[in-house]
Write a protein that holds these residues in place. Structure first.
Motif, PDB file in Angstrom:
ATOM      1  N   GLU A 134     -15.075   3.440  -6.202  1.00 46.54           N
ATOM      2  CA  GLU A 134     -14.001   4.322  -5.856  1.00 46.54           C
ATOM      3  C   GLU A 134     -12.564   4.151  -6.291  1.00 46.54           C
ATOM      4  O   GLU A 134     -12.031   5.188  -6.750  1.00 46.54           O
ATOM      5  CB  GLU A 134     -14.139   4.295  -4.240  1.00 46.54           C
ATOM      6  CG  GLU A 134     -13.058   5.317  -3.411  1.00 46.54           C
ATOM      7  CD  GLU A 134     -13.039   5.283  -2.048  1.00 46.54           C
ATOM      8  OE1 GLU A 134     -12.676   6.297  -1.371  1.00 46.54           O
ATOM      9  OE2 GLU A 134     -13.423   4.235  -1.451  1.00 46.54           O
ATOM     10  N   ILE A 135     -12.214   2.973  -6.010  1.00 43.28           N
ATOM     11  CA  ILE A 135     -10.902   2.538  -6.710  1.00 43.28           C
ATOM     12  C   ILE A 135     -10.484   3.023  -8.098  1.00 43.28           C
ATOM     13  O   ILE A 135      -9.709   3.450  -8.772  1.00 43.28           O
ATOM     14  CB  ILE A 135     -10.459   1.095  -6.439  1.00 43.28           C
ATOM     15  CG1 ILE A 135     -10.430   0.779  -4.982  1.00 43.28           C
ATOM     16  CG2 ILE A 135      -8.981   0.580  -7.159  1.00 43.28           C
ATOM     17  CD1 ILE A 135     -10.474  -0.535  -4.507  1.00 43.28           C
ATOM     18  N   ARG A 136     -11.695   2.672  -8.827  1.00 37.37           N
ATOM     19  CA  ARG A 136     -11.812   3.019 -10.362  1.00 37.37           C
ATOM     20  C   ARG A 136     -11.494   4.281 -10.611  1.00 37.37           C
ATOM     21  O   ARG A 136     -10.600   4.661 -11.423  1.00 37.37           O
ATOM     22  CB  ARG A 136     -12.813   2.184 -10.841  1.00 37.37           C
ATOM     23  CG  ARG A 136     -12.968   2.298 -12.336  1.00 37.37           C
ATOM     24  CD  ARG A 136     -14.003   1.468 -12.988  1.00 37.37           C
ATOM     25  NE  ARG A 136     -15.141   2.442 -13.526  1.00 37.37           N
ATOM     26  CZ  ARG A 136     -15.992   1.983 -14.334  1.00 37.37           C
ATOM     27  NH1 ARG A 136     -16.564   0.508 -14.444  1.00 37.37           N
ATOM     28  NH2 ARG A 136     -16.898   2.695 -14.768  1.00 37.37           N
ATOM     29  N   ASP A 137     -12.416   5.193 -10.250  1.00 40.90           N
ATOM     30  CA  ASP A 137     -12.342   6.439 -10.246  1.00 40.90           C
ATOM     31  C   ASP A 137     -11.197   7.199  -9.671  1.00 40.90           C
ATOM     32  O   ASP A 137     -10.630   7.981 -10.385  1.00 40.90           O
ATOM     33  CB  ASP A 137     -13.654   7.281  -9.567  1.00 40.90           C
ATOM     34  CG  ASP A 137     -14.971   6.751 -10.313  1.00 40.90           C
ATOM     35  OD1 ASP A 137     -14.918   6.282 -11.442  1.00 40.90           O
ATOM     36  OD2 ASP A 137     -15.994   6.898  -9.643  1.00 40.90           O
ATOM     37  N   THR A 138     -10.537   6.700  -8.534  1.00 39.49           N
ATOM     38  CA  THR A 138      -9.502   7.422  -7.900  1.00 39.49           C
ATOM     39  C   THR A 138      -8.138   7.065  -8.906  1.00 39.49           C
ATOM     40  O   THR A 138      -7.469   8.017  -9.078  1.00 39.49           O
ATOM     41  CB  THR A 138      -9.247   6.979  -6.644  1.00 39.49           C
ATOM     42  OG1 THR A 138     -10.561   7.371  -5.956  1.00 39.49           O
ATOM     43  CG2 THR A 138      -8.265   7.730  -5.726  1.00 39.49           C
ATOM     44  N   LEU A 150       0.949  -1.207   0.060  1.00 48.38           N
ATOM     45  CA  LEU A 150       0.140  -0.061   0.065  1.00 48.38           C
ATOM     46  C   LEU A 150       0.702   1.210   0.007  1.00 48.38           C
ATOM     47  O   LEU A 150       1.693   1.315   0.708  1.00 48.38           O
ATOM     48  CB  LEU A 150      -0.876   0.115   1.282  1.00 48.38           C
ATOM     49  CG  LEU A 150      -1.740  -1.260   1.445  1.00 48.38           C
ATOM     50  CD1 LEU A 150      -2.565  -1.037   2.559  1.00 48.38           C
ATOM     51  CD2 LEU A 150      -3.046  -1.015   0.242  1.00 48.38           C
ATOM     52  N   ASP A 151       0.666   2.237  -0.708  1.00 49.46           N
ATOM     53  CA  ASP A 151       1.376   3.442  -0.969  1.00 49.46           C
ATOM     54  C   ASP A 151       0.697   4.330   0.002  1.00 49.46           C
ATOM     55  O   ASP A 151      -0.314   4.011   0.503  1.00 49.46           O
ATOM     56  CB  ASP A 151       1.338   3.881  -2.455  1.00 49.46           C
ATOM     57  CG  ASP A 151       0.032   4.303  -3.008  1.00 49.46           C
ATOM     58  OD1 ASP A 151      -0.857   4.323  -2.371  1.00 49.46           O
ATOM     59  OD2 ASP A 151      -0.069   4.203  -4.352  1.00 49.46           O
ATOM     60  N   THR A 152       1.065   5.666   0.127  1.00 51.76           N
ATOM     61  CA  THR A 152       0.522   6.493   1.147  1.00 51.76           C
ATOM     62  C   THR A 152      -0.957   6.908   0.762  1.00 51.76           C
ATOM     63  O   THR A 152      -1.574   6.945   1.776  1.00 51.76           O
ATOM     64  CB  THR A 152       1.425   7.866   1.202  1.00 51.76           C
ATOM     65  OG1 THR A 152       2.923   7.427   1.422  1.00 51.76           O
ATOM     66  CG2 THR A 152       0.833   8.697   2.047  1.00 51.76           C
ATOM     67  N   ARG A 153      -1.461   6.819  -0.407  1.00 48.40           N
ATOM     68  CA  ARG A 153      -2.729   7.444  -0.844  1.00 48.40           C
ATOM     69  C   ARG A 153      -3.605   6.215  -0.470  1.00 48.40           C
ATOM     70  O   ARG A 153      -4.615   6.575   0.117  1.00 48.40           O
ATOM     71  CB  ARG A 153      -2.705   7.584  -2.176  1.00 48.40           C
ATOM     72  CG  ARG A 153      -4.262   8.218  -2.843  1.00 48.40           C
ATOM     73  CD  ARG A 153      -3.920   8.555  -3.939  1.00 48.40           C
ATOM     74  NE  ARG A 153      -5.145   9.507  -4.689  1.00 48.40           N
ATOM     75  CZ  ARG A 153      -5.296   9.554  -5.846  1.00 48.40           C
ATOM     76  NH1 ARG A 153      -4.623   9.258  -6.833  1.00 48.40           N
ATOM     77  NH2 ARG A 153      -6.345  10.390  -6.247  1.00 48.40           N
ATOM     78  N   ALA A 154      -3.191   5.146  -0.806  1.00 54.14           N
ATOM     79  CA  ALA A 154      -3.965   3.698  -0.681  1.00 54.14           C
ATOM     80  C   ALA A 154      -4.052   3.414   0.924  1.00 54.14           C
ATOM     81  O   ALA A 154      -5.517   3.289   1.482  1.00 54.14           O
ATOM     82  CB  ALA A 154      -3.379   2.576  -1.245  1.00 54.14           C
ATOM     83  N   ARG A 162      -7.847   3.303   5.441  1.00 54.06           N
ATOM     84  CA  ARG A 162      -8.030   3.723   6.938  1.00 54.06           C
ATOM     85  C   ARG A 162      -9.269   4.676   7.232  1.00 54.06           C
ATOM     86  O   ARG A 162      -9.703   4.738   8.468  1.00 54.06           O
ATOM     87  CB  ARG A 162      -6.787   4.310   7.532  1.00 54.06           C
ATOM     88  CG  ARG A 162      -5.721   3.467   7.714  1.00 54.06           C
ATOM     89  CD  ARG A 162      -4.383   4.059   8.165  1.00 54.06           C
ATOM     90  NE  ARG A 162      -3.162   3.171   8.365  1.00 54.06           N
ATOM     91  CZ  ARG A 162      -1.995   3.280   8.123  1.00 54.06           C
ATOM     92  NH1 ARG A 162      -1.553   4.347   8.139  1.00 54.06           N
ATOM     93  NH2 ARG A 162      -1.087   2.392   8.652  1.00 54.06           N
ATOM     94  N   ALA A 163      -9.483   5.157   6.074  1.00 53.65           N
ATOM     95  CA  ALA A 163     -10.671   6.053   6.232  1.00 53.65           C
ATOM     96  C   ALA A 163     -12.091   5.156   6.281  1.00 53.65           C
ATOM     97  O   ALA A 163     -13.083   5.850   6.788  1.00 53.65           O
ATOM     98  CB  ALA A 163     -10.970   6.960   5.046  1.00 53.65           C
ATOM     99  N   LYS A 164     -12.008   3.871   6.187  1.00 51.82           N
ATOM    100  CA  LYS A 164     -13.262   3.071   6.257  1.00 51.82           C
ATOM    101  C   LYS A 164     -13.431   2.988   7.527  1.00 51.82           C
ATOM    102  O   LYS A 164     -12.585   2.801   8.582  1.00 51.82           O
ATOM    103  CB  LYS A 164     -13.075   1.532   5.590  1.00 51.82           C
ATOM    104  CG  LYS A 164     -12.580   1.888   4.125  1.00 51.82           C
ATOM    105  CD  LYS A 164     -13.434   2.862   3.395  1.00 51.82           C
ATOM    106  CE  LYS A 164     -12.948   3.332   1.866  1.00 51.82           C
ATOM    107  NZ  LYS A 164     -13.393   4.222   1.167  1.00 51.82           N
ATOM    108  N   ARG A 165     -14.705   2.712   8.246  1.00 57.06           N
ATOM    109  CA  ARG A 165     -15.119   2.628   9.581  1.00 57.06           C
ATOM    110  C   ARG A 165     -14.733   1.278  10.070  1.00 57.06           C
ATOM    111  O   ARG A 165     -14.575   1.548  11.378  1.00 57.06           O
ATOM    112  CB  ARG A 165     -16.640   2.859   9.366  1.00 57.06           C
ATOM    113  CG  ARG A 165     -17.073   4.425   9.348  1.00 57.06           C
ATOM    114  CD  ARG A 165     -18.614   4.719   9.704  1.00 57.06           C
ATOM    115  NE  ARG A 165     -19.500   3.869   8.927  1.00 57.06           N
ATOM    116  CZ  ARG A 165     -20.778   3.692   8.862  1.00 57.06           C
ATOM    117  NH1 ARG A 165     -21.291   4.479   9.855  1.00 57.06           N
ATOM    118  NH2 ARG A 165     -21.437   3.134   7.990  1.00 57.06           N
TER     119      ARG A 165
END
Length: 252
Positions: free
Chosen positions: A108-112, A32-36, A41-44
């Motif tokens: 989300e992954i696709r768009d990001t 995982l890179d910084t963005r990933a 981690r933003a998931k609940r």
């Protein structure tokens, strides 16, 4: 178009984990890179954090999302990702209980990360494969594998295996037809006639003239060398100089 040319191995590994990823593949696709890390981690919940991160690596490696069965992932992958997130890999079993969440993560992954549907990248893939047909002797299996690698590297989501196999087979046939037509147009009429004649089997002979000229000497001797030179002169007499660069043509 026939798609039976695919091997069992090609079908087994298409869009799924056929074997355990190697340590190198884990590092390449699931580190995982910084963005990933931030997005995961933003998931609940622990399960959704882990599931999002696994999906992120899966599409990077396979070129597709496992939305129908999101937990069909090798245990080594889950452990590798869980360690980076500081989670217990057992949480992954809970991922996918809400199908909508799985699809939302994929979108989300696709768009990001800029993944495209196959239709959006098909023209580019066709151009790439057409160039391979004109510049190599690769068969449909090799072209199919190249197509998969191209799709993964260019972030184009894989279509169904049958759709891609048929497209590759049809394109290869079309481009070969174009290539053969282009060669036919530049070959002098006399040479075309002579080439057709070579396909005939002379009376009291077992092979065609083309097969006779194709076969080289079977032993090393002075007589064999003499016959080989006679054969070379005969082939040259067919008139191949029309397509050879000037610097390659024999003198005299």
């Amino acid at each position: 178009m026939p798609v039976e040319y695919l091997s069992a191995e090609q079908e087994a590994r298409y869009g799924r984990f056929a074997t355990e990823p190697s340590p190198g593949e884990l590092e390449q696709f699931f580190r995982l890179d910084t963005r990933a890390l931030e997005l995961a981690r933003a998931k609940r919940r622990s399960a959704t954090r882990l599931g999002w991160a696994v999906q992120w690596g899966t599409v990077r490696m396979l070129g597709t999302f496992l939305t129908e069965d999101p937990t069909a992932v090798p245990a080594s992958v889950v452990r590798f990702v869980a360690e980076q997130l500081g989670l217990d890999d057992k949480h992954f079993a809970e991922y996918g209980t809400r199908a909508q969440t799985v699809y939302e993560h994929a979108w989300e992954i696709r768009d990001t990360y800029g993944y495209r549907d196959f239709a959006a990248g098909e023209a580019e893939l066709r151009e790439f494969l057409a160039a391979r047909v004109w510049s190599s002797l690769e068969g449909p299996r090799a072209l199919f594998d190249r197509a998969v690698v191209w799709l993964v590297n260019n972030r184009v989501l894989l279509p169904g295996v049958t759709s891609l196999a048929r497209m590759v087979a049809a394109l290869r046939q079309e481009e070969n037809d174009r290539l053969h037509a282009a060669l036919y147009e530049v070959v002098p009429h006399e040479l075309r006639t002579e080439m057709v004649r070579l396909l005939e089997v002379p009376e009291k002979k077992r092979v065609s003239e083309l097969e006779r000229l194709r076969l080289g000497p079977m032993r090393v001797s002075g007589r064999a060398m003499e016959l080989a030179l006679d054969r070379a002169r005969e082939v040259w007499g067919l008139g191949p100089a029309w397509w050879m660069p000037d610097g390659c043509r024999p003198r005299g």
